[in-house]
Design a protein around this motif. Structure first.
Motif, short mmCIF file in Angstrom:
data_model
loop_
_atom_site.label_atom_id
_atom_site.label_comp_id
_atom_site.label_asym_id
_atom_site.label_seq_id
_atom_site.Cartn_x
_atom_site.Cartn_y
_atom_site.Cartn_z
N ALA A 66 0.84 -1.21 0.00
CA ALA A 66 0.00 0.00 0.00
C ALA A 66 0.87 1.26 0.00
N ARG A 70 1.00 4.41 -2.49
CA ARG A 70 0.81 5.77 -1.98
C ARG A 70 1.96 6.70 -2.35
N ASP A 79 -6.32 11.92 -6.24
CA ASP A 79 -6.54 12.22 -4.82
C ASP A 79 -7.45 11.18 -4.17
N ARG A 80 -8.47 10.74 -4.91
CA ARG A 80 -9.40 9.75 -4.34
C ARG A 80 -8.70 8.41 -4.12
N GLN A 81 -7.84 8.05 -5.08
CA GLN A 81 -7.08 6.80 -4.91
C GLN A 81 -6.13 6.91 -3.71
N ASP A 83 -6.55 8.76 -1.04
CA ASP A 83 -7.36 8.67 0.19
C ASP A 83 -7.63 7.22 0.54
N SER A 84 -7.98 6.45 -0.50
CA SER A 84 -8.33 5.05 -0.27
C SER A 84 -7.10 4.26 0.20
N ILE A 85 -5.97 4.49 -0.45
CA ILE A 85 -4.74 3.80 -0.06
C ILE A 85 -4.34 4.19 1.36
N SER A 86 -4.51 5.48 1.68
CA SER A 86 -4.16 5.92 3.04
C SER A 86 -5.02 5.21 4.06
N GLY A 87 -6.28 4.94 3.70
CA GLY A 87 -7.17 4.20 4.60
C GLY A 87 -6.64 2.80 4.86
N ILE A 88 -6.14 2.15 3.81
CA ILE A 88 -5.57 0.80 3.98
C ILE A 88 -4.36 0.86 4.92
#
Lengths: 274, 125
Positions: A66, A70, A79-81, A83-88
């Motif tokens: 991940a 990132r 940016d949306r991708q 955000d999602s990777i940061s969530g992982i």
């Protein structure tokens, strides 16, 4: 409203019917029973140590992959991708911290935790933990304050473990304090049963803990609210580990709190005068 | 593979972690080998000198210290060895440093930090 729904532990020995066997036989049976329970407890501890170590490995792969994404190593992300990777990554790191907590508990239970004594400034460790917890506090709208005497002499203790204790207490304090509240760390010099000591206080203006539950919070796997709908999650091991680490230093840990009146956790580190 | 690129050998018995390290270092200008058995690790190091060895302590058929002993005996020590491990007990850390490790890092090391540090290690002789 928090409630205790943890079952009161009962002893099978206490529930056993009155025996007519000779006392000597009863004693032998009781000792065998204790030995069996101790062996099972040791197995449980070993299992926890093994499983937490084994969980780290796949988590390492998840988090590293991940982070590769990132950090743009395989190309730029939207940016949306991101955000999602940061969530992982955040989820993985949180899980990793919990796995680490289980491992630390298992080592403590098996008496495998050792203290590496060094001399250091308590204020430095508190500042470091303050920095680590700053973003969490700011996200929750909680003010973080520290108060350490400027002329405090260096303490002799295990720096990493003292940091762990303060980090755990600070994390809890922020977690249980709502927007607009205050959390603080204060150090004072005190006089303990065995001589001079540093008293470290981690306080908050949060929800507080009913005095009836003060001992419960230090018990392994216990949470004041252990229901499935509980709002505060974790392994239930943080304060058990903190107490173990404080005791390894020859210190004490306790709390003062009441529902709705915030909490103040205190621990001590022996601090002989120079 | 471009032989001019620094050779990073990942000694790790978990294929998932090997894959992650292969992507991380392979995509950032390194030649990467991975192996999880002591004999395999030693064979690679003998045939292709290692610039950076990322060494897990628990391997499929031995431990990281066996690897270091054998590489030293064969006179093919890596330019830099770093222990990447799940264990950070003080006695383990001291043993790794005494065995010649440049650093002992607890997995998982943040990807960017590992790359930056690798860059520093490889820049020094």
């Amino acid at each position: 409203m928090i409630s205790v729904d943890q079952e009161t532990p009962t002893s099978s020995l206490a529930q056993a019917p009155v025996s007519t066997l000779p006392l000597e036989t009863q004693l032998k049976q009781a000792l065998e029973h204790i030995a069996e329970l101790e062996a099972r407890d040791a197995l449980k501890t070993q299992f926890l140590a093994n499983i937490s170590h084994d969980l780290r490995t796949p988590l390492t792969a998840v988090i590293t992959h991940a982070e590769i994404l990132r950090d743009g190593i395989l190309g730029p992300l939207s940016d949306r991708q991101l955000d999602s990777i940061s969530g992982i990554i955040n989820g993985g790191r949180q899980l990793l911290a919990q796995v680490g907590e289980i491992l630390k508990y298992a080592r403590g239970a098996a008496n495998q935790l050792t203290i590496t004594w060094t001399e250091f400034q308590l204020g430095d460790v508190i500042a470091q933990q303050g920095t680590l917890n700053e973003s969490l506090a700011s996200k929750k709208g909680v003010t973080l304050e520290t108060d350490v005497p400027a002329d405090l002499e260096p303490v002799s203790a295990d720096r990493e473990k003292v940091g762990h204790i303060i980090g755990n207490l600070l994390g809890n304090a922020i977690d249980f304090t709502s927007n607009g509240g205050r959390v603080w760390v204060r150090v004072t010099r005190g006089q303990g049963p065995d001589g001079p000591e540093c008293v470290i206080e981690v306080g908050d203006t949060g929800i507080g803990i009913d005095p009836a539950h003060h001992e419960l919070v230090f018990r392994e796997f216990a949470q004041v609210d252990s229901s499935a709908s509980r709002q505060h999650h974790g392994t239930g091991l943080g304060l058990t580990i903190a107490r173990k680490l404080v005791e390894l230093h020859g210190g004490r840990i306790w709390l003062e709190s009441a529902l709705g009146a915030g909490s103040r956790f205190y621990f001590t580190i022996p601090h002989p005068a120079r | 593979m471009n032989a001019a690129l620094p050779h990073v050998l990942v000694a790790e018995d978990n294929p998932l972690v090997c894959d992650a390290m292969r992507v991380l270092f392979g995509e950032t200008g390194h030649r990467v080998s991975t192996a999880g058995h002591v004999a395999e690790i030693v064979d690679i190091a003998e045939s292709d000198p290692v610039d950076l060895l990322l060494l897990d302590l628990g391997l499929a058929d031995g431990d990281g210290f066996d690897v270091l002993d054998q590489l030293r005996a064969l006179k093919v020590p890596p330019r830099v060895t770093v222990a990447l491990t799940g264990r950070d007990e003080p006695d383990i850390v001291a043993r790794c440093l005494a065995a010649g490790c440049e650093a002992v890092l607890l997995k998982p090391v943040p990807a960017r930090e590992l790359l930056d540090r690798a860059g520093s290690w490889l820049a020094t002789d």
